[in-house]
Design a protein around this motif. Structure first.
Motif, PDB file in Angstrom:
ATOM      1  N   LYS A 125       0.814  -1.226  -0.101  1.00 17.03           N
ATOM      2  CA  LYS A 125      -0.018  -0.072   0.218  1.00 17.03           C
ATOM      3  C   LYS A 125       0.796   1.134   0.031  1.00 17.03           C
ATOM      4  O   LYS A 125       0.611   2.336  -0.458  1.00 17.03           O
ATOM      5  CB  LYS A 125      -0.829   0.167   1.185  1.00 17.03           C
ATOM      6  N   LYS A 126       2.043   1.102   0.685  1.00 16.15           N
ATOM      7  CA  LYS A 126       3.052   2.264   0.531  1.00 16.15           C
ATOM      8  C   LYS A 126       4.105   1.493   0.553  1.00 16.15           C
ATOM      9  O   LYS A 126       4.790   0.430   0.635  1.00 16.15           O
ATOM     10  CB  LYS A 126       2.993   2.880   1.822  1.00 16.15           C
ATOM     11  N   ILE A 127       5.400   2.267  -0.091  1.00 16.01           N
ATOM     12  CA  ILE A 127       6.707   1.878  -0.283  1.00 16.01           C
ATOM     13  C   ILE A 127       7.533   1.998   0.791  1.00 16.01           C
ATOM     14  O   ILE A 127       7.691   3.314   1.248  1.00 16.01           O
ATOM     15  CB  ILE A 127       7.295   2.768  -1.466  1.00 16.01           C
ATOM     16  N   THR A 128       7.770   1.015   1.513  1.00 19.39           N
ATOM     17  CA  THR A 128       8.493   1.072   2.993  1.00 19.39           C
ATOM     18  C   THR A 128      10.025   1.384   2.599  1.00 19.39           C
ATOM     19  O   THR A 128      10.664   1.077   1.508  1.00 19.39           O
ATOM     20  CB  THR A 128       8.341  -0.308   3.471  1.00 19.39           C
ATOM     21  N   PRO A 129      10.767   1.594   3.605  1.00 14.39           N
ATOM     22  CA  PRO A 129      12.090   1.812   3.261  1.00 14.39           C
ATOM     23  C   PRO A 129      12.949   0.830   2.956  1.00 14.39           C
ATOM     24  O   PRO A 129      13.855   1.030   1.883  1.00 14.39           O
ATOM     25  CB  PRO A 129      12.748   2.109   4.778  1.00 14.39           C
ATOM     26  N   ARG A 130      12.580  -0.492   3.058  1.00 12.04           N
ATOM     27  CA  ARG A 130      13.447  -1.748   2.567  1.00 12.04           C
ATOM     28  C   ARG A 130      13.305  -1.745   1.303  1.00 12.04           C
ATOM     29  O   ARG A 130      13.928  -2.559   0.630  1.00 12.04           O
ATOM     30  CB  ARG A 130      13.213  -3.014   3.473  1.00 12.04           C
ATOM     31  N   CYS A 131      11.904  -1.500   0.553  1.00 15.48           N
ATOM     32  CA  CYS A 131      11.750  -1.436  -0.632  1.00 15.48           C
ATOM     33  C   CYS A 131      13.055  -0.577  -1.440  1.00 15.48           C
ATOM     34  O   CYS A 131      13.565  -1.327  -2.588  1.00 15.48           O
ATOM     35  CB  CYS A 131      10.322  -1.025  -1.218  1.00 15.48           C
ATOM     36  N   TYR A 132      13.191   0.556  -1.026  1.00 16.61           N
ATOM     37  CA  TYR A 132      14.243   1.420  -1.852  1.00 16.61           C
ATOM     38  C   TYR A 132      15.594   0.620  -1.514  1.00 16.61           C
ATOM     39  O   TYR A 132      16.354   0.407  -2.413  1.00 16.61           O
ATOM     40  CB  TYR A 132      14.125   2.790  -0.993  1.00 16.61           C
ATOM     41  N   ILE A 133      15.890   0.022  -0.444  1.00 17.37           N
ATOM     42  CA  ILE A 133      17.157  -0.432  -0.274  1.00 17.37           C
ATOM     43  C   ILE A 133      17.202  -1.720  -0.933  1.00 17.37           C
ATOM     44  O   ILE A 133      18.525  -1.934  -1.411  1.00 17.37           O
ATOM     45  CB  ILE A 133      17.452  -0.651   1.363  1.00 17.37           C
ATOM     46  N   ALA A 134      16.209  -2.599  -1.118  1.00 25.84           N
ATOM     47  CA  ALA A 134      16.506  -3.698  -1.829  1.00 25.84           C
ATOM     48  C   ALA A 134      16.496  -3.513  -3.360  1.00 25.84           C
ATOM     49  O   ALA A 134      17.353  -4.073  -4.023  1.00 25.84           O
ATOM     50  CB  ALA A 134      14.878  -4.681  -1.568  1.00 25.84           C
ATOM     51  N   ALA A 135      16.172  -2.516  -3.775  1.00 26.25           N
ATOM     52  CA  ALA A 135      16.161  -1.921  -5.161  1.00 26.25           C
ATOM     53  C   ALA A 135      17.547  -1.492  -5.456  1.00 26.25           C
ATOM     54  O   ALA A 135      17.998  -1.595  -6.638  1.00 26.25           O
ATOM     55  CB  ALA A 135      15.214  -0.865  -5.393  1.00 26.25           C
ATOM     56  N   ILE A 136      18.450  -0.892  -4.453  1.00 27.66           N
ATOM     57  CA  ILE A 136      19.699  -0.542  -4.666  1.00 27.66           C
ATOM     58  C   ILE A 136      20.772  -1.731  -4.309  1.00 27.66           C
ATOM     59  O   ILE A 136      21.840  -1.562  -4.646  1.00 27.66           O
ATOM     60  CB  ILE A 136      19.886   0.672  -4.145  1.00 27.66           C
ATOM     61  N   ALA A 137      20.425  -2.828  -3.640  1.00 31.06           N
ATOM     62  CA  ALA A 137      21.175  -3.774  -3.025  1.00 31.06           C
ATOM     63  C   ALA A 137      22.105  -4.516  -4.189  1.00 31.06           C
ATOM     64  O   ALA A 137      22.916  -5.095  -3.912  1.00 31.06           O
ATOM     65  CB  ALA A 137      20.225  -4.576  -2.387  1.00 31.06           C
ATOM     66  N   TYR A 138      21.477  -4.375  -5.459  1.00 29.92           N
ATOM     67  CA  TYR A 138      22.227  -5.036  -6.512  1.00 29.92           C
ATOM     68  C   TYR A 138      23.488  -4.595  -6.639  1.00 29.92           C
ATOM     69  O   TYR A 138      24.277  -5.264  -7.370  1.00 29.92           O
ATOM     70  CB  TYR A 138      21.445  -5.116  -7.806  1.00 29.92           C
TER      71      TYR A 138
END
Length: 205
Positions: A152-165
């Motif tokens: 429903k909302k983008i949590t902090p870990r969504c952004y970090i998961a997206a940069i983790a590559y």
């Protein structure tokens, strides 16, 4: 200057559209107009759309002279709490204009405002910041609790998961495996891509 007239118009819809275009096109040269418009729009209780777009444009166009004002604004209370996210995004963007500096993210984690943390994390993704291993550990530890209403909302870990590559796999693997258990299919996909060392296809910003 294409957007100067709209930024100075006093019309919140025109200001929001102009700021959005400046962000999208990353147009420089509007630092004064953006900050001046924000100082006027922030007084309007219902103008959260124009306020958000102005704040975002200030960060994206590297308007470093606005940093003290943004830091002042983030200490205030807002009915439209999305402003915390946009303010945090631009503060971290501007504090990392020349050299890496994650102090604001860590102070946001201590404060415990999930939207503020999300905003700071979104800036890390936007700028593709690669912290040292100790800071990566601190970031992952600090953001892990914020999973409520994920999707429903983008949590902090969504952004970090997206940069983790881009980050060392030994520091991110267990975090990404945990993200794969999210109820939000979007985060599951993001984590799977990052585990493979691939940039996720889902755009969060």
């Amino acid at each position: 200057m294409e957007y100067a007239k709209d930024l100075e118009s006093g019309s919140s819809p025109k200001i929001a559209k102009a700021a959005q275009n400046i962000s999208k096109k990353k147009v420089d040269g509007y630092h004064y107009q953006l900050l001046n418009a924000l100082n006027k729009e922030i007084k309007k209780s219902k103008a959260w759309k124009s306020q958000s777009q102005l704040i975002k444009a200030i960060g994206i166009t590297n308007c470093t002279e606005a940093l003290p004002r943004l830091k002042e604004l983030i200490t205030k209370e807002y009915e439209h709490t999305i402003l915390y996210k946009e303010l945090a995004f631009s503060i971290l963007m501007l504090e990392n204009a020349t050299t890496p500096n994650l102090d604001f993210l860590f102070s946001s984690i201590q404060k415990g405002n999930d939207l503020q943390i999300s905003g700071a994390c979104s800036a890390i993704l936007y700028k593709k910041i690669i912290p040292d291993n100790n800071d990566i550990k601190k970031i992952i530890s600090g953001i892990t609790p914020y999973i409520e209403d994920e999707g429903k909302k983008i949590t902090p870990r969504c952004y970090i998961a997206a940069i983790a590559y881009l980050w060392p796999k030994e520091e991110t693997e267990s975090f990404l495996e945990a993200c794969k258990k999210s109820d939000w299919a979007g985060l599951v996909e993001i984590a799977e891509h990052s585990l493979q060392g691939k940039e996720p296809k889902i755009q969060l910003i």
